[in-house]
Design a protein around this motif. Structure first.
Motif, PDB file in Angstrom:
ATOM      1  N   THR A  76      -3.584  26.474  -4.561  1.00 57.78           N
ATOM      2  CA  THR A  76      -2.683  27.080  -3.584  1.00 57.78           C
ATOM      3  C   THR A  76      -1.727  26.026  -3.039  1.00 57.78           C
ATOM      4  OG1 THR A  76      -4.529  28.507  -2.939  1.00 57.78           O
ATOM      5  CG2 THR A  76      -2.659  28.423  -1.438  1.00 57.78           C
ATOM      6  N   PRO A  77      -0.451  26.387  -2.883  1.00 56.56           N
ATOM      7  CA  PRO A  77       0.453  25.434  -2.223  1.00 56.56           C
ATOM      8  C   PRO A  77      -0.068  25.147  -0.812  1.00 56.56           C
ATOM      9  CG  PRO A  77       1.683  27.322  -3.083  1.00 56.56           C
ATOM     10  CD  PRO A  77       0.229  27.634  -3.228  1.00 56.56           C
ATOM     11  N   ALA A  78      -0.009  23.893  -0.423  1.00 52.80           N
ATOM     12  CA  ALA A  78      -0.490  23.512   0.913  1.00 52.80           C
ATOM     13  C   ALA A  78       0.377  24.157   1.982  1.00 52.80           C
ATOM     14  CB  ALA A  78      -0.466  21.997   1.062  1.00 52.80           C
ATOM     15  N   SER A  79      -0.291  24.562   3.036  1.00 54.63           N
ATOM     16  CA  SER A  79       0.392  25.065   4.227  1.00 54.63           C
ATOM     17  C   SER A  79      -0.012  24.148   5.385  1.00 54.63           C
ATOM     18  CB  SER A  79       0.014  26.521   4.484  1.00 54.63           C
ATOM     19  OG  SER A  79      -1.386  26.665   4.610  1.00 54.63           O
ATOM     20  N   GLU A  80       0.272  24.554   6.577  1.00 58.85           N
ATOM     21  CA  GLU A  80      -0.071  23.736   7.747  1.00 58.85           C
ATOM     22  C   GLU A  80      -1.569  23.414   7.756  1.00 58.85           C
ATOM     23  OE1 GLU A  80       0.962  21.651  11.173  1.00 58.85           O
ATOM     24  OE2 GLU A  80       2.367  22.914  10.067  1.00 58.85           O
ATOM     25  N   ILE A 122      -8.072  24.008  -3.930  1.00 56.16           N
ATOM     26  CA  ILE A 122      -7.247  22.811  -3.864  1.00 56.16           C
ATOM     27  C   ILE A 122      -5.896  23.242  -3.315  1.00 56.16           C
ATOM     28  CG2 ILE A 122      -6.061  21.020  -5.181  1.00 56.16           C
ATOM     29  CD1 ILE A 122      -8.379  21.152  -7.207  1.00 56.16           C
ATOM     30  N   PHE A 123      -5.491  22.596  -2.246  1.00 52.79           N
ATOM     31  CA  PHE A 123      -4.194  22.865  -1.631  1.00 52.79           C
ATOM     32  C   PHE A 123      -3.251  21.745  -2.068  1.00 52.79           C
ATOM     33  CE2 PHE A 123      -7.388  24.883   0.981  1.00 52.79           C
ATOM     34  CZ  PHE A 123      -6.850  26.145   1.197  1.00 52.79           C
ATOM     35  N   TYR A 124      -2.423  22.026  -3.054  1.00 47.84           N
ATOM     36  CA  TYR A 124      -1.573  20.974  -3.604  1.00 47.84           C
ATOM     37  C   TYR A 124      -0.314  20.783  -2.760  1.00 47.84           C
ATOM     38  CZ  TYR A 124       0.833  24.901  -5.921  1.00 47.84           C
ATOM     39  OH  TYR A 124       1.495  26.079  -6.190  1.00 47.84           O
ATOM     40  N   LEU A 125       0.097  19.520  -2.665  1.00 43.86           N
ATOM     41  CA  LEU A 125       1.245  19.137  -1.842  1.00 43.86           C
ATOM     42  C   LEU A 125       2.534  19.003  -2.629  1.00 43.86           C
ATOM     43  CD1 LEU A 125      -0.793  16.615   0.252  1.00 43.86           C
ATOM     44  CD2 LEU A 125       0.267  18.687   1.130  1.00 43.86           C
ATOM     45  N   ASN A 126       2.426  18.975  -3.956  1.00 43.07           N
ATOM     46  CA  ASN A 126       3.616  18.887  -4.801  1.00 43.07           C
ATOM     47  C   ASN A 126       3.255  19.374  -6.205  1.00 43.07           C
ATOM     48  OD1 ASN A 126       2.460  16.592  -6.241  1.00 43.07           O
ATOM     49  ND2 ASN A 126       2.991  15.376  -4.429  1.00 43.07           N
ATOM     50  N   GLU A 127       4.262  19.482  -7.054  1.00 42.12           N
ATOM     51  CA  GLU A 127       4.046  19.996  -8.410  1.00 42.12           C
ATOM     52  C   GLU A 127       3.206  19.045  -9.261  1.00 42.12           C
ATOM     53  OE1 GLU A 127       4.746  23.131  -9.611  1.00 42.12           O
ATOM     54  OE2 GLU A 127       5.167  23.471  -7.486  1.00 42.12           O
ATOM     55  N   ALA A 128       3.306  17.750  -9.014  1.00 39.39           N
ATOM     56  CA  ALA A 128       2.485  16.797  -9.768  1.00 39.39           C
ATOM     57  C   ALA A 128       1.000  17.018  -9.469  1.00 39.39           C
ATOM     58  CB  ALA A 128       2.896  15.363  -9.439  1.00 39.39           C
ATOM     59  N   GLN A 129       0.645  17.239  -8.205  1.00 39.41           N
ATOM     60  CA  GLN A 129      -0.748  17.527  -7.858  1.00 39.41           C
ATOM     61  C   GLN A 129      -1.200  18.823  -8.504  1.00 39.41           C
ATOM     62  OE1 GLN A 129      -1.283  17.440  -3.587  1.00 39.41           O
ATOM     63  NE2 GLN A 129      -1.366  15.203  -3.539  1.00 39.41           N
ATOM     64  N   LYS A 130      -0.351  19.828  -8.480  1.00 41.09           N
ATOM     65  CA  LYS A 130      -0.695  21.109  -9.104  1.00 41.09           C
ATOM     66  C   LYS A 130      -0.995  20.915 -10.587  1.00 41.09           C
ATOM     67  CE  LYS A 130       1.040  25.747 -10.031  1.00 41.09           C
ATOM     68  NZ  LYS A 130       2.232  26.625 -10.013  1.00 41.09           N
ATOM     69  N   ALA A 131      -0.133  20.164 -11.290  1.00 38.34           N
ATOM     70  CA  ALA A 131      -0.315  19.933 -12.721  1.00 38.34           C
ATOM     71  C   ALA A 131      -1.610  19.172 -13.004  1.00 38.34           C
ATOM     72  CB  ALA A 131       0.889  19.176 -13.284  1.00 38.34           C
ATOM     73  N   MET A 168       0.856  -1.177   0.000  1.00 38.14           N
ATOM     74  CA  MET A 168       0.000   0.000   0.000  1.00 38.14           C
ATOM     75  C   MET A 168       0.898   1.236   0.000  1.00 38.14           C
ATOM     76  SD  MET A 168      -3.030   1.163   2.667  1.00 38.14           S
ATOM     77  CE  MET A 168      -3.745  -0.442   2.630  1.00 38.14           C
ATOM     78  N   LYS A 169       0.557   2.185  -0.855  1.00 35.40           N
ATOM     79  CA  LYS A 169       1.291   3.450  -0.947  1.00 35.40           C
ATOM     80  C   LYS A 169       0.331   4.574  -0.564  1.00 35.40           C
ATOM     81  CE  LYS A 169       3.835   6.362  -4.126  1.00 35.40           C
ATOM     82  NZ  LYS A 169       4.114   6.647  -5.527  1.00 35.40           N
ATOM     83  N   ILE A 170       0.477   5.093   0.645  1.00 37.80           N
ATOM     84  CA  ILE A 170      -0.438   6.118   1.138  1.00 37.80           C
ATOM     85  C   ILE A 170       0.042   7.501   0.717  1.00 37.80           C
ATOM     86  CG2 ILE A 170      -1.456   7.191   3.178  1.00 37.80           C
ATOM     87  CD1 ILE A 170      -1.274   4.458   4.541  1.00 37.80           C
ATOM     88  N   GLU A 171      -0.859   8.242   0.071  1.00 35.91           N
ATOM     89  CA  GLU A 171      -0.603   9.635  -0.306  1.00 35.91           C
ATOM     90  C   GLU A 171      -1.716  10.493   0.263  1.00 35.91           C
ATOM     91  OE1 GLU A 171       0.511  10.352  -4.333  1.00 35.91           O
ATOM     92  OE2 GLU A 171       1.916   8.674  -4.342  1.00 35.91           O
ATOM     93  N   LYS A 172      -1.499  11.801   0.229  1.00 29.57           N
ATOM     94  CA  LYS A 172      -2.448  12.744   0.816  1.00 29.57           C
ATOM     95  C   LYS A 172      -2.884  13.794  -0.201  1.00 29.57           C
ATOM     96  CE  LYS A 172      -0.415  12.271   5.396  1.00 29.57           C
ATOM     97  NZ  LYS A 172       0.228  12.965   6.517  1.00 29.57           N
ATOM     98  N   ALA A 173      -4.067  14.332   0.032  1.00 32.11           N
ATOM     99  CA  ALA A 173      -4.623  15.418  -0.767  1.00 32.11           C
ATOM    100  C   ALA A 173      -5.430  16.309   0.171  1.00 32.11           C
ATOM    101  CB  ALA A 173      -5.522  14.859  -1.868  1.00 32.11           C
TER     102      ALA A 173
END
Length: 161
Positions: free
Chosen positions: A129-133, A99-108, A1-6
């Motif tokens: 928007t780039p994700a913040s806390e 959408i608060f993106y966590l990396n450039e791939a999510q942004k794209a 399992m590969k857990i990712e976040k959004a």
């Protein structure tokens, strides 16, 4: 399992969590606040528009079984991205579509979906928007509809893809 976040915001976080939790291969979700300037915000502070935070949902999913793209599609299917600073009966900047993106791939991925929707004639005012806390909301907000047996006002709309 590969857990990712959004992280998604599109109205009252109760309904967003309810819909996201029912998506295939979503492992867990947490409602909370992000995108603002205050640390450790409370619901009352966010509601009073003093923090700049949005009500948002942090989604953890199995990236081997589903994709960020699929979650983005669901995000756009459960709300009206044309509405600014609110969703349905909930009005205010804390209910914005973002959408608060966590990396450039999510942004794209998010940019590509927004472009596709616009090409199909949909108005999209969703912010990217780039994700913040991310600050988890109070316990009584977590899994609200599961606790109360209620139903959210956001529902799966006609597929736009």
């Amino acid at each position: 399992m590969k857990i990712e976040k959004a992280i998604f915001a599109c109205g009252c976080f109760w309904g967003v969590q309810h819909q996201m939790e029912r998506a295939k291969r979503v492992i867990r979700s947490t409602v909370g606040y992000t995108g603002g300037k205050e640390q450790h915000p409370t619901y009352q502070e966010v509601k009073a528009h003093t923090t700049g935070h949005a009500e948002a949902v942090l989604v953890e999913y199995d990236a081997e079984q589903t994709t960020y793209k699929e979650l983005c599609k669901l995000f756009f299917e459960i709300h009206d991205p044309a509405q600014t600073d609110g969703q349905g009966p909930d009005i205010g900047p804390q209910y914005r579509s973002e959408i608060f993106y966590l990396n450039e791939a999510q942004k794209a991925e998010a940019e590509a979906i927004i472009q596709l929707l616009r090409e199909k004639g949909y108005e999209v005012n969703t912010r990217l928007t780039p994700a913040s806390e991310f600050w988890p909301a109070e316990d009584y907000h977590q899994h609200y509809y599961d606790k109360t047996g209620g139903e959210p006002y956001c529902h799966i709309r006609v597929k736009k893809f």
